[in-house]
Write an enzyme that holds these catalytic residues in place. Structure first.
Site, PDB file in Angstrom:
ATOM      1  N   GLU A   1     -10.286   2.772 -20.288  1.00  0.00           N
ATOM      2  CA  GLU A   1     -11.050   1.668 -20.894  1.00  0.00           C
ATOM      3  C   GLU A   1     -11.870   2.180 -22.063  1.00  0.00           C
ATOM      4  O   GLU A   1     -12.463   3.270 -21.993  1.00  0.00           O
ATOM      5  CB  GLU A   1     -11.969   1.083 -19.822  1.00  0.00           C
ATOM      6  N   HIS A   2     -11.905   1.378 -23.129  1.00  0.00           N
ATOM      7  CA  HIS A   2     -12.611   1.746 -24.368  1.00  0.00           C
ATOM      8  C   HIS A   2     -12.079   3.049 -24.963  1.00  0.00           C
ATOM      9  O   HIS A   2     -12.835   3.798 -25.580  1.00  0.00           O
ATOM     10  CB  HIS A   2     -14.133   1.842 -24.140  1.00  0.00           C
TER      11      HIS A   2
ATOM     12  N   GLY B   1     -12.302 -11.619 -18.974  1.00  0.00           N
ATOM     13  CA  GLY B   1     -11.938 -10.266 -19.422  1.00  0.00           C
ATOM     14  C   GLY B   1     -10.461  -9.964 -19.258  1.00  0.00           C
ATOM     15  O   GLY B   1     -10.068  -8.807 -19.204  1.00  0.00           O
TER      16      GLY B   1
ATOM     17  N   SER C   1      -8.235 -11.278 -21.436  1.00  0.00           N
ATOM     18  CA  SER C   1      -7.679 -11.410 -22.787  1.00  0.00           C
ATOM     19  C   SER C   1      -6.895 -12.675 -23.057  1.00  0.00           C
ATOM     20  O   SER C   1      -5.769 -12.632 -23.556  1.00  0.00           O
ATOM     21  CB  SER C   1      -6.804 -10.205 -23.115  1.00  0.00           C
ATOM     22  N   SER C   2      -7.517 -13.797 -22.771  1.00  0.00           N
ATOM     23  CA  SER C   2      -6.889 -15.060 -23.170  1.00  0.00           C
ATOM     24  C   SER C   2      -6.773 -15.115 -24.692  1.00  0.00           C
ATOM     25  O   SER C   2      -5.836 -15.707 -25.229  1.00  0.00           O
ATOM     26  CB  SER C   2      -7.696 -16.244 -22.646  1.00  0.00           C
ATOM     27  N   SER C   3      -7.712 -14.476 -25.391  1.00  0.00           N
ATOM     28  CA  SER C   3      -7.669 -14.528 -26.857  1.00  0.00           C
ATOM     29  C   SER C   3      -6.462 -13.763 -27.402  1.00  0.00           C
ATOM     30  O   SER C   3      -5.752 -14.261 -28.277  1.00  0.00           O
ATOM     31  CB  SER C   3      -8.967 -13.986 -27.455  1.00  0.00           C
TER      32      SER C   3
ATOM     33  N   GLU D   1      -7.776 -10.575 -34.905  1.00  0.00           N
ATOM     34  CA  GLU D   1      -9.024 -10.447 -34.132  1.00  0.00           C
ATOM     35  C   GLU D   1     -10.056  -9.627 -34.930  1.00  0.00           C
ATOM     36  O   GLU D   1     -11.229  -9.964 -34.999  1.00  0.00           O
ATOM     37  CB  GLU D   1      -8.698  -9.754 -32.802  1.00  0.00           C
TER      38      GLU D   1
ATOM     39  N   ASP E   1      -4.879  -5.006 -25.782  1.00  0.00           N
ATOM     40  CA  ASP E   1      -4.672  -6.349 -25.224  1.00  0.00           C
ATOM     41  C   ASP E   1      -3.441  -7.012 -25.827  1.00  0.00           C
ATOM     42  O   ASP E   1      -2.611  -7.587 -25.117  1.00  0.00           O
ATOM     43  CB  ASP E   1      -5.895  -7.236 -25.491  1.00  0.00           C
TER      44      ASP E   1
HETATM   45  C1  GLA Z   1     -11.346  -5.301 -25.107  1.00  0.00           C
HETATM   46  C2  GLA Z   1     -10.605  -4.944 -26.386  1.00  0.00           C
HETATM   47  C3  GLA Z   1      -9.567  -3.836 -26.155  1.00  0.00           C
HETATM   48  C4  GLA Z   1     -10.175  -2.655 -25.403  1.00  0.00           C
HETATM   49  C5  GLA Z   1     -10.966  -3.129 -24.202  1.00  0.00           C
HETATM   50  C6  GLA Z   1     -11.706  -2.000 -23.544  1.00  0.00           C
HETATM   51  O1  GLA Z   1     -10.481  -5.908 -24.191  1.00  0.00           O
HETATM   52  O2  GLA Z   1      -9.959  -6.078 -26.920  1.00  0.00           O
HETATM   53  O3  GLA Z   1      -9.006  -3.432 -27.383  1.00  0.00           O
HETATM   54  O4  GLA Z   1     -10.947  -1.866 -26.257  1.00  0.00           O
HETATM   55  O5  GLA Z   1     -11.906  -4.132 -24.521  1.00  0.00           O
HETATM   56  O6  GLA Z   1     -10.832  -1.056 -23.042  1.00  0.00           O
END
Ligand code: GLA
Length: 383
Positions: free
Chosen positions: A33-34, A123, A125-127, A159, A171
């Site tokens: 993540e991140h 969280g 990722s609907s977007s 985005e 995502d």
């Molecule tokens: C959001 C961002 C991704 C990623 C995550 C964290 O979902 O859109 O690109 O950085 O946070 O892992």
């Protein structure tokens, strides 16, 4: 939803049949993540929850958008430069069109109906799903010569440049490239990827939803990204490396007095997380699911204490997951500041476990947390 149902909604709105109906999924991420914007590895998968769009060409230069689930309408012209909408949701569509135009693709007016069953703000990722659905729809509607890889990049840049969140590629990649019952090990440095089968007998992938939709999510996200850029720039002053991929804690320590404590902590998390992804993947491949689960808990600690993208609700859920023998691993998922905890849970114990953790959650926050059992589905496709 099926094609006929989405087509009916479209016909009710636009008095004609759509030319194409597209389904584009949300995503989960098991680990990493991140790190997508820090040249790391991630392990996402598409889920069986989708944004659906139906589209048809128009004879003019208008883009007419209808969001069926919230009964909102938006219309704009392609003749002038596209402007951001105050409604938010149209921006994911307009951002994609804007990127396609900038890349020289020829687009004319179209109608687009949007519906779906991805929990918004959770969280997942609907977007990104909407961006991927839109670029896929435009490819088919206008016969664009654009690969899947490029569609992912267009969706990500929509985005970054139009919506204003400086997100990484995870995502959009997961939504576009998802494969049923597989996770994707994605190398964000060069977008190479491998599918790993992920179907664990008797274990469910569960999301516990805090229902917290943090208003700081996008600004804090951009700040984290900036802090990482500051950190890697400081390391590169002293060491000849190109990205976090080659960075070590020793290098970071060597530049510690040139960066703030916050930047130091963010970089510590990123370096550790990138390094342990390889180990985590090997555990998964070898079926060492408990070792993999332990890695998930470690990731959560890093995200909460060093990267500081958690919140009390997420922390409380994870603290209580650790106490449950039937939970193999859990951690906050996605950008953070709210949204969901992802947990691997023994299926037969799921109800009991949820009930115990939810009791603590209710006693602390005065309301219930949500629960979704996730299946891993396919990526963006025509219905
Ligand atoms: C959001 C961002 C991704 C990623 C995550 C964290 O979902 O859109 O690109 O950085 O946070 O892992």
């Amino acid at each position: 939803m099926n094609k006929a149902e989405v087509s009916t909604l479209f016909a009710q709105q636009f008095n004609e049949a759509p030319s194409f109906v597209i389904a584009s999924p949300g995503r989960i991420n098991l680990i990493g993540e991140h790190v997508d914007y820090n040249s790391g590895f991630v392990l996402p998968a598409a889920i069986d929850k989708y944004m659906y769009v139906a589209v048809s060409k128009r004879n003019d230069h208008q883009i007419v958008l209808h969001a069926a689930d919230i009964s909102q309408h938006y219309q704009t012209s392609l003749d002038a430069a596209l402007q951001r909408s105050n409604l938010d949701w149209p921006n994911y569509v307009l951002g994609v069109v804007d990127e396609l135009k900038k890349n020289g693709h020829s687009i004319s007016g179209f109608n687009i109906l949007i519906t779906g069953n991805i929990p918004v703000g959770a969280g997942v990722s609907s977007s990104a799903a909407l961006e991927c659905a839109t670029v896929f729809a435009c490819k088919h509607l206008f016969d664009l010569d654009i690969s899947k890889q490029l569609m992912v990049q267009v969706a990500q840049r929509a985005e970054n440049n139009f919506v204003g969140v400086n997100c990484g590629v995870m995502d959009q990649f997961a939504s576009m490239f998802g494969k049923v019952d597989h996770v994707i090990k994605l190398d964000c440095a060069d977008l190479s990827y491998t599918y790993f089968p992920f179907k664990l007998e008797g274990i469910s992938i569960v999301l516990f939803d805090t229902f917290v939709k943090h208003s700081l999510a996008s600004s804090e996200y951009n700040t984290r990204r900036q802090e990482c850029e500051t950190g890697i720039a400081a390391i590169r002053q002293k060491f000849s490396i190109t990205s976090f991929r080659e960075a070590t804690l020793t290098m970071l320590n060597a530049v510690a007095d040139t960066i703030s404590r916050d930047v130091f902590n963010r970089c510590t998390y990123v370096i550790k997380e990138i390094a342990s992804m390889e180990v985590a993947c090997n555990h998964l491949l070898a079926g060492e699911i408990n070792a993999f689960g332990a890695r998930m808990y470690e990731t959560h600690t890093g995200l909460s204490k060093l990267y500081k993208v958690s919140c009390p609700e997420l922390d409380l859920i994870v603290e209580n997951c650790i106490k449950e023998e039937a939970i193999i691993g859990a951690r906050m998922m996605g950008g953070g500041f709210g949204g969901c905890v992802i947990a691997l849970v023994q299926t037969t114990e799921l109800e009991a476990v949820y009930s115990r953790i939810n009791t603590v959650f209710e006693n602390t926050f005065g309301r219930s947390m949500g629960k979704y059992v996730m299946q891993i589905g396919d990526g963006t496709s025509l219905l």
